[in-house]
Motif scaffolding. Structure first.
Motif, PDB file in Angstrom:
ATOM      1  N   GLN A 116       0.768  -1.271   0.172  1.00 14.20           N
ATOM      2  CA  GLN A 116       0.043   0.050   0.054  1.00 14.20           C
ATOM      3  C   GLN A 116       0.960   1.321  -0.123  1.00 14.20           C
ATOM      4  O   GLN A 116       0.595   2.204  -0.833  1.00 14.20           O
ATOM      5  CB  GLN A 116      -0.985   0.102   1.263  1.00 14.20           C
ATOM      6  CG  GLN A 116      -1.929  -1.365   1.287  1.00 14.20           C
ATOM      7  CD  GLN A 116      -2.665  -1.397   0.009  1.00 14.20           C
ATOM      8  OE1 GLN A 116      -3.334  -0.528  -0.217  1.00 14.20           O
ATOM      9  NE2 GLN A 116      -2.694  -2.535  -0.633  1.00 14.20           N
ATOM     10  N   ARG A 117       1.780   1.256   0.872  1.00 17.54           N
ATOM     11  CA  ARG A 117       2.533   2.508   1.141  1.00 17.54           C
ATOM     12  C   ARG A 117       3.668   2.839  -0.152  1.00 17.54           C
ATOM     13  O   ARG A 117       3.938   3.824  -0.414  1.00 17.54           O
ATOM     14  CB  ARG A 117       3.182   2.565   2.393  1.00 17.54           C
ATOM     15  CG  ARG A 117       2.513   2.721   3.581  1.00 17.54           C
ATOM     16  CD  ARG A 117       3.043   2.995   4.828  1.00 17.54           C
ATOM     17  NE  ARG A 117       2.334   3.445   5.805  1.00 17.54           N
ATOM     18  CZ  ARG A 117       1.816   2.406   6.866  1.00 17.54           C
ATOM     19  NH1 ARG A 117       2.380   1.218   6.951  1.00 17.54           N
ATOM     20  NH2 ARG A 117       0.803   2.912   7.747  1.00 17.54           N
TER      21      ARG A 117
ATOM     22  N   PRO B 245       3.594   1.828  -3.579  1.00 23.53           N
ATOM     23  CA  PRO B 245       2.859   2.468  -4.656  1.00 23.53           C
ATOM     24  C   PRO B 245       2.344   4.062  -4.303  1.00 23.53           C
ATOM     25  O   PRO B 245       2.453   4.742  -5.381  1.00 23.53           O
ATOM     26  CB  PRO B 245       1.774   1.790  -5.154  1.00 23.53           C
ATOM     27  CG  PRO B 245       1.855   0.182  -4.358  1.00 23.53           C
ATOM     28  CD  PRO B 245       2.624   0.722  -3.143  1.00 23.53           C
ATOM     29  N   ARG B 246       2.127   4.218  -3.249  1.00 22.35           N
ATOM     30  CA  ARG B 246       1.506   5.509  -3.141  1.00 22.35           C
ATOM     31  C   ARG B 246       2.773   6.479  -3.085  1.00 22.35           C
ATOM     32  O   ARG B 246       2.672   7.698  -3.253  1.00 22.35           O
ATOM     33  CB  ARG B 246       0.936   5.866  -1.584  1.00 22.35           C
ATOM     34  CG  ARG B 246      -0.634   5.333  -1.641  1.00 22.35           C
ATOM     35  CD  ARG B 246      -1.032   5.154  -0.275  1.00 22.35           C
ATOM     36  NE  ARG B 246      -2.607   5.153  -0.132  1.00 22.35           N
ATOM     37  CZ  ARG B 246      -3.163   3.985  -0.508  1.00 22.35           C
ATOM     38  NH1 ARG B 246      -2.712   2.667  -0.621  1.00 22.35           N
ATOM     39  NH2 ARG B 246      -4.451   3.753  -0.351  1.00 22.35           N
ATOM     40  N   LEU B 247       3.964   6.209  -2.712  1.00 25.24           N
ATOM     41  CA  LEU B 247       5.338   6.730  -2.556  1.00 25.24           C
ATOM     42  C   LEU B 247       5.827   6.910  -4.021  1.00 25.24           C
ATOM     43  O   LEU B 247       6.009   8.169  -4.485  1.00 25.24           O
ATOM     44  CB  LEU B 247       6.309   6.249  -1.426  1.00 25.24           C
ATOM     45  CG  LEU B 247       7.503   7.189  -1.357  1.00 25.24           C
ATOM     46  CD1 LEU B 247       7.100   8.427  -0.793  1.00 25.24           C
ATOM     47  CD2 LEU B 247       8.660   6.369  -0.579  1.00 25.24           C
TER      48      LEU B 247
ATOM     49  N   GLY C  65       4.990   5.466  -6.767  1.00 18.58           N
ATOM     50  CA  GLY C  65       4.111   5.065  -8.166  1.00 18.58           C
ATOM     51  C   GLY C  65       3.539   3.617  -8.370  1.00 18.58           C
ATOM     52  O   GLY C  65       4.833   2.914  -8.067  1.00 18.58           O
ATOM     53  N   LEU C  66       2.692   3.389  -9.171  1.00 17.70           N
ATOM     54  CA  LEU C  66       2.701   2.012  -9.501  1.00 17.70           C
ATOM     55  C   LEU C  66       3.562   1.215 -10.320  1.00 17.70           C
ATOM     56  O   LEU C  66       3.919  -0.224  -9.892  1.00 17.70           O
ATOM     57  CB  LEU C  66       1.115   1.881 -10.211  1.00 17.70           C
ATOM     58  CG  LEU C  66       0.468   0.847 -10.390  1.00 17.70           C
ATOM     59  CD1 LEU C  66       0.105   0.119  -9.203  1.00 17.70           C
ATOM     60  CD2 LEU C  66      -0.644   0.895 -11.118  1.00 17.70           C
TER      61      LEU C  66
ATOM     62  N   ARG D 182      -0.839  13.327   5.870  1.00 16.70           N
ATOM     63  CA  ARG D 182      -1.100  12.149   6.372  1.00 16.70           C
ATOM     64  C   ARG D 182      -2.657  11.558   6.310  1.00 16.70           C
ATOM     65  O   ARG D 182      -2.916  10.593   5.622  1.00 16.70           O
ATOM     66  CB  ARG D 182      -0.749  11.722   7.710  1.00 16.70           C
ATOM     67  CG  ARG D 182       0.700  11.772   7.832  1.00 16.70           C
ATOM     68  CD  ARG D 182       1.463  10.457   7.490  1.00 16.70           C
ATOM     69  NE  ARG D 182       2.932  10.612   7.411  1.00 16.70           N
ATOM     70  CZ  ARG D 182       3.800   9.551   6.724  1.00 16.70           C
ATOM     71  NH1 ARG D 182       3.141   8.566   6.495  1.00 16.70           N
ATOM     72  NH2 ARG D 182       4.859   9.803   6.551  1.00 16.70           N
TER      73      ARG D 182
ATOM     74  N   LEU E 280      -3.951  11.411   2.702  1.00 14.64           N
ATOM     75  CA  LEU E 280      -3.475  10.164   1.995  1.00 14.64           C
ATOM     76  C   LEU E 280      -4.736   8.941   2.277  1.00 14.64           C
ATOM     77  O   LEU E 280      -4.871   8.129   1.499  1.00 14.64           O
ATOM     78  CB  LEU E 280      -2.212   9.808   2.623  1.00 14.64           C
ATOM     79  CG  LEU E 280      -1.233  10.262   1.686  1.00 14.64           C
ATOM     80  CD1 LEU E 280       0.084   9.836   2.130  1.00 14.64           C
ATOM     81  CD2 LEU E 280      -1.341   9.900   0.086  1.00 14.64           C
ATOM     82  N   ARG E 281      -5.181   9.236   3.341  1.00 11.85           N
ATOM     83  CA  ARG E 281      -6.306   8.137   3.839  1.00 11.85           C
ATOM     84  C   ARG E 281      -7.561   8.358   3.446  1.00 11.85           C
ATOM     85  O   ARG E 281      -8.599   7.341   3.439  1.00 11.85           O
ATOM     86  CB  ARG E 281      -6.265   7.945   5.624  1.00 11.85           C
ATOM     87  CG  ARG E 281      -4.924   7.431   5.808  1.00 11.85           C
ATOM     88  CD  ARG E 281      -5.229   6.626   7.420  1.00 11.85           C
ATOM     89  NE  ARG E 281      -3.947   6.486   7.829  1.00 11.85           N
ATOM     90  CZ  ARG E 281      -3.622   7.289   8.987  1.00 11.85           C
ATOM     91  NH1 ARG E 281      -4.299   8.256   9.213  1.00 11.85           N
ATOM     92  NH2 ARG E 281      -2.268   7.280   9.402  1.00 11.85           N
TER      93      ARG E 281
END
Ligand code: COA
Length: 259
Positions: A146-147, A149-151, A153-154, A214, A217-218
Motif C-alpha cells: 500500500q505505502r 505504490p503511494r510513494l 508510483g505503481l 497523512r 492520504l487516507r
C-alpha cells in the motif's frame, strides 16, 4: 526506559532510535517492535524532542522480519502479529513530530516498511532497499503493497513487489524512494542537518502540514481538501503566522516560538 533491541538517545532536540540486533542484521522480532513502540511513546511525551531519526548500523537498517520466527507461523499467528506490526507502524506514521529514516546497508521487507512510515528517507551509498517477500512465497504484511505504490508510483512499485527486486541507493534516489544519497560516513551528519532544518520550522505549522498530508492520504481528495482548509485556517490563530508574515514584510529572518 531500558531497551533490548534498540539504542535510544537524545542529542540536542533530536531523538535517535538505533536498531540494534547486529548479529541478525537487525531482523525485526516482537522485542524490536515493542522497543520501537516504547521509544515512540517516549518521543511523544517528551516536549523537548522535536524530531526523530531512525537508523541501524553500517550493514543494515533492518534486513526484514525475522524469518526464523516467521518460518514457524500459521494463519492465526500471522494475523495477530501483523496486527501488532501495523499498530506500531501507524504510531510511527502518525507521530506529530517529523521522522527521518537514515538508511545504511539493507532495508528489506519490514525494514523498508518502517522506513516508508517515516516522513523522510536519506540513504548511504551502500544502501540496498527492497520488499523481497515474494521470493519467500509471501507478500509484504506491514503495509508494503500500500505505502510503496503511494510513494513511488505503481510502475516501479509493482516491479519491486512482484519481482522482489531490490534497488541500490542511486536507483532508489532516481525513483523517489529516498530523498538523498550520501557517502556512508556522512549519513549521520546528513540526517542531523535535516533534523535541524525541520527544528527551525514553525512547529505548529509543521505539525499541521504533516497531519494534513497523512490524513489526506487516507481519505479522498474532497475530504483531504477540507482537512487542509481547516488546518490552514487554524494557523491564522498562531503567533508564528503573525511572525512569519511580519518578518517577510520587514525583510528579516523570522523568530518562531512554536505557538
Ligand atoms: N531474518 C532472520 N535472520 C536474518 C535475516 C532475517 N530477515 N536477515 C539476516 N539474517 C541473519 C542471517 O541468517 C545470518 O545469521 P547467522 O549468522 O546466524 O547465519 C545473519 O543475519 C547475517 O546474515 P547473512 O545472510 O550471513 O549476511 P549476508 O551479508 O550474506 O546477506 C542479506 C545479507 C540481507 C542479503 C541476507 O541476510 C538476506 O537475504 N536476508 C533476508 C532478507 C529478506 O528476505 N527479508 C525479508 C523478510 S520478510
Amino acid at each position: 526506559m531500558a531497551y533490548e533491541t534498540i539504542i535510544f538517545s537524545i542529542r540536542d532536540r533530536t531523538a535517535w532510535i538505533q536498531f540494534n540486533r547486529p548479529e541478525k542484521l537487525n531482523a525485526m522480532n516482537k522485542e524490536l517492535l515493542t522497543d520501537l513502540e516504547q521509544a515512540l511513546i517516549e518521543c511523544e511525551n517528551n516536549e523537548g524532542i522535536r524530531s526523530i531519526i531512525l537508523t541501524g548500523n553500517e550493514k543494515a537498517f533492518i534486513a526484514g522480519a525475522d524469518i526464523e520466527i516467521w518460518a514457524k507461523a500459521d494463519v492465526d499467528t500471522s494475523f495477530k502479529t501483523t496486527e501488532f506490526t501495523m499498530k506500531v507502524q501507524e504510531r510511527l506514521a502518525d507521530i506529530a513530530k517529523p521522522t527521518i529514516a537514515a538508511i545504511s546497508g539493507f532495508a528489506l521487507g519490514g525494514g523498508l516498511e518502517i522506513a516508508l512510515c517515516c516522513d523522510f528517507r536519506v540513504a548511504a551509498d551502500n544502501a540496498v532497499l527492497g520488499l523481497p517477500e515474494i521470493t519467500l512465497g509471501i507478500i509484504p504484511g506491514g503495509g508494503g503493497t500500500q505505502r510503496l505504490p503511494r510513494l513511488i508510483g505503481l510502475g516501479p512499485a509493482t516491479e519491486m513487489l512482484m519481482l522482489g527486486a531490490t534497488v541500490k541507493a542511486e536507483k532508489a534516489l532516481s525513483i523517489g524512494l529516498v530523498q538523498d544519497v550520501v557517502p556512508l560516513d556522512q549519513l549521520e551528519d546528513k540526517a542531523e542537518a535535516l533534523a535541524k532544518r525541520l527544528d527551525a520550522m514553525p512547529a505548529v505549522a509543521l505539525k499541521a502540514c504533516k497531519t494534513s498530508i497523512r490524513t489526506g492520504l487516507r481519505t479522498g481528495l474532497k475530504e483531504g481538501l477540507k482537512i487542509e482548509q481547516t488546518a490552514f485556517s487554524m494557523l491564522f490563530g498562531t503567533l508564528d503566522q503573525k511572525e512569519g508574515m511580519a518578518a517577510f514584510l520587514e525583510k528579516r529572518k523570522p523568530k518562531y516560538l512554536g505557538k
